[in-house]
Design an enzyme around this catalytic site. Sequence first.
Site, PDB file in Angstrom:
ATOM      1  CG  HIS A  48     -69.019  -3.033  20.350  1.00  9.03           C
ATOM      2  ND1 HIS A  48     -70.096  -3.341  19.550  1.00  9.03           N
ATOM      3  CD2 HIS A  48     -67.929  -3.034  19.537  1.00  9.03           C
ATOM      4  CE1 HIS A  48     -69.672  -3.511  18.305  1.00  9.03           C
ATOM      5  NE2 HIS A  48     -68.364  -3.333  18.278  1.00  9.03           N
ATOM      6  CG  HIS A  72     -64.493  -6.702  16.794  1.00  6.80           C
ATOM      7  ND1 HIS A  72     -65.321  -6.978  17.859  1.00  6.80           N
ATOM      8  CD2 HIS A  72     -64.918  -5.521  16.276  1.00  6.80           C
ATOM      9  CE1 HIS A  72     -66.221  -6.002  17.965  1.00  6.80           C
ATOM     10  NE2 HIS A  72     -65.995  -5.108  17.017  1.00  6.80           N
ATOM     11  CD  GLU A  76     -58.632   1.313  12.992  1.00  5.21           C
ATOM     12  OE1 GLU A  76     -57.751   0.534  12.592  1.00  5.21           O
ATOM     13  OE2 GLU A  76     -58.944   2.368  12.422  1.00  5.21           O
ATOM     14  CG  ASP A  77     -61.159   1.347  18.177  1.00  4.35           C
ATOM     15  OD1 ASP A  77     -60.729   1.941  17.172  1.00  4.35           O
ATOM     16  OD2 ASP A  77     -62.311   0.892  18.264  1.00  4.35           O
ATOM     17  CG  ASP A 139     -68.359  -4.743  14.574  1.00  2.00           C
ATOM     18  OD1 ASP A 139     -68.593  -4.247  15.698  1.00  2.00           O
ATOM     19  OD2 ASP A 139     -67.695  -4.168  13.687  1.00  2.00           O
ATOM     20  CG  ASP A 259     -98.481 -13.395   0.294  1.00  2.00           C
ATOM     21  OD1 ASP A 259     -98.758 -12.187   0.248  1.00  2.00           O
ATOM     22  OD2 ASP A 259     -97.780 -13.960  -0.556  1.00  2.00           O
TER      23      ASP A 259
HETATM   24 MN    MN Z   1     -66.810  -3.124  16.608  1.00  2.00          MN
END
Ligand code: MN
Length: 736
Positions: A48, A72, A76-77, A139, A259
Amino acid sequence: MMRQYELVDRVRRYNPATDEGLLDSAYVYAMKAHGSQVRASGDPYFSHPLEVAAILTDLKLDDATIVAALLHDTIEDTKATRAEISKKFGKDIATLVEGLTKIKKLDLVSKRAAQAENLRKLLLAIADDVRVLLVKLADRLHNMRTLKFVPEEKRNRIAEETLDIYAPLAGRMGMHDMREELEDLSFRQLQPDVFRSVEGRLAAIREKNAGLIKAIEEELTSELRLAGTKAKVRGREKRPYSIWRKMERKAVGFEQLSDLYGFRVVVATVADCYKVIGIVHTKWPFVPGRFKDYISTPKQNDYRSLHTTVVGPGRQRVELQIRTNDMEQVAEYGIAAHALYKDSDKSGGAEILPHDSNAYAWLRRTIEMLAEGSSPEEFLEHTKLELFHDQVFCFTPNGRLIALPRKATPIDFAYAVHTDVGNSAIGCKINGQVAPLVSELQTGDEVEIIRSDAKTPPAAWDAIVITGKARAAIRRATRSAVRKQYTGLGRKMVERAFAKASLPFSEDKLQAALPRLARPTSDDLFSSVGRGEIKPDDVLRAVDPEWRAERVTGAKAPKSEGGWFGLRRASSLKFRIPEKGKEEKSSAIPIRGINGELPVRFAPNGGAVPGDRIVGILNPGEGITIYPIHSPALKEFDDQPERWLDVRWDVEEAEPQRFPAQVGVTAKNEPGSLAQVASVIGEHGGNIDNIRMGSKSPDFTRMVIDVEVFDLKHLNAIIAQLRAKKVVSAAERVNG
Ligand code: MN
């Protein structure tokens, strides 16, 4: 999954000076940090951030942005920390990654459609660096591309958020391809049937008009070449979501949408743009009302182009966008365009921004820096998002977003949530910590308002708040509280007047008399009496003419021992000092203190304290002023008996309040004598408000001390303690 060298190759293609070592170590660091984590699709999680980095290479972004993309999700993870990233990759990259971590937490905030605009602003305020937003958009794009792996129940929420927040944000930043892809992916998730039908129709038309785009492209190109203008012409089909929006907006069916094709004509100079429009309008009939000049008047996001619609080859309506190369860069990449490595760009990029762009003034400043020879890295670093620096964005504990002007306080916040919340606020917690209500809020603060049953805000808040809504609500609440006080006072005065005249009091009788008193409601009447605009005996006369007749004929005045103020003469009043403990509780108006239900204040200069015998003086429009009965100031009211009110103390022992008093002290002139006096008062629980030094002889100093005490007993105890001090030669209460 993309390999390490592939990523480096992609970057090197547009940035030969890339720091290969930096990219490599970020690749390895992120891969290790995510370890064996997997995505919903079953792919290794690291795929990812890698895809996100790849999307950003398409936008030709700088090394720091690519590295931030790789990292990124690490804070957090994974076990990674900001400190570690800062040490390994530098402060700049650590700041970017932290910005992304903050925004990620926002994804958990409950969203309401009405908040979308605020959330977009919040994103901008938090991001603080345009690169954070670019990574965030990439992201989100990758997450939307892989949405089908996400659990069913989460997909709609993510798609709605994308459509409400991220797609418009990409649009505002001028990144139209990104915007269209985000929109189509969301559209497919949210309205799968509609999406399929629009796509099906598009495919059918594509088949029918096979070769049309190519034909128009060629015809346009040759027409322009004949006129001596070199132009690149590219045609494309409209995207499903934009077609659907048009059908919805104009309430037309697919067949009426003529159009479906748009063409871009890219030329060298601005003069060429206008030349092209002339040629096109001469050659083909144009559709009235469709010509737009976004070159002389650029859009908010600095988009510039000429737009027109003509009935072109094969009677097909076609939309044309005519622009220069520079404009094309901005149109395609938006903000990211300014980050391009422009080694082949002689203009230095400085020209592509219009001189009158407001929202993007900051970008212009940084472009100027770029033109002065700064490196692209430096340009990006200084591209701070100052757009919303005059606002702060805070949350309620359940995630509602409240936008406030900078320097707003929790009181402003409370009123922004609801007027009732503001009126009953007595304290607050900011990010879980108890904080003063006068604190200055910061973006991202979670604010919890602590409330009481009280419904009247302190009038002083008026001067503290900065939002108009809060100020208006405080004034309204204060006014209505004051009115309530006067109504309460007036009611007591009228009831007592009835009692003293031996008339039974009833609201019905009062109702009947209201027209005569020119007041619409009994509350209005009470309020007028409380303010001193109507005298209680006027009310009696209006209710009962009999009673009035008695008075007028000079019959005996009611007995005065009950102390009904309206009928007593000043002389009899002045000397009427009830025996201690035998005040007429039934008739005297109870006084609790200054925060009570009545408009009460205490006489300045040594007011009354509980235990003192007191008298109330009605000041029309200002309520009652309480004086100790011995106060010399009362002399002034001798000839106005109608203003005298019987009052009595009604102080709850369970909730002692302080009252102001004055003590006069004569102390010996010795070092530290003032300190001794002050400490005696403090030790015995008195609050000193002020000390004024009076006359000074060689041996003694006279001072007057404003002190707050609970009652007369308390005051007398303090005076006794003062007299016991060696430095004090005299101490006594002062009554101004
Ligand atoms: Mn992400």
